[in-house]
Design an enzyme around this catalytic site. Sequence first.
Site, PDB file in Angstrom:
ATOM      1  N   CYS A  89       0.848  -1.183   0.000  1.00  0.00           N
ATOM      2  CA  CYS A  89       0.000   0.000   0.000  1.00  0.00           C
ATOM      3  C   CYS A  89       0.884   1.234   0.000  1.00  0.00           C
ATOM      4  CB  CYS A  89      -0.892  -0.019   1.248  1.00  0.00           C
ATOM      5  SG  CYS A  89      -1.988   1.393   1.414  1.00  0.00           S
ATOM      6  N   GLU A 132      -8.788  -0.517  -2.884  1.00  0.00           N
ATOM      7  CA  GLU A 132      -9.162   0.906  -2.887  1.00  0.00           C
ATOM      8  C   GLU A 132     -10.543   1.127  -2.285  1.00  0.00           C
ATOM      9  OE1 GLU A 132      -6.721   2.812  -3.281  1.00  0.00           O
ATOM     10  OE2 GLU A 132      -5.462   1.275  -4.186  1.00  0.00           O
TER      11      GLU A 132
END
Length: 166
Positions: A89, A132
């Site tokens: 991430c 997301e």
Amino acid sequence: MAVRELRYFGDPVLKSVADPVTRFDKATEALVTDLLDTVAGPGRAGLAAPQIGVGLRAFSYHVEDQVGYVLNPELVELSEETHEIDEGCLSVPELWFPTRRAKRAVVRGVDLRNEPVTVRGDGVMAQCLQHETDHLDGILYLDRLAANRKREALREARQRDWFWRK
């Protein structure tokens, strides 16, 4: 080009549920441009608005030849077939851990004209859509790790220079 500064694990915006996009104006257009410009960097696959400090339900993606964005996305379909896939991430840099994800995913939302958009993905694209959308619900991929991996990941994150401290 407006590449925005990223927010890092520990910043409360990353654990907050994002608000729906309700205005489809120049400000929303600027946000989408910033999301697309920021995700275009090397090694980047997706970017949610909270990762640049904006608490709205919007994300961009850049996976292989697929580039785009979705406003007010909702995961509407996940395959029953799952796999563990290495996941990282932008808000938790340098840390990669196997994470269980559906192999296929479908997201529905809208575009800048408030027109319906559907994005389908397999493999890495499916992972991106799930990752997301999670960000918009205040969920980091670390939250999805098995307990022993999560402890290890949190320990490692807290030792990094980028870890957000206040």
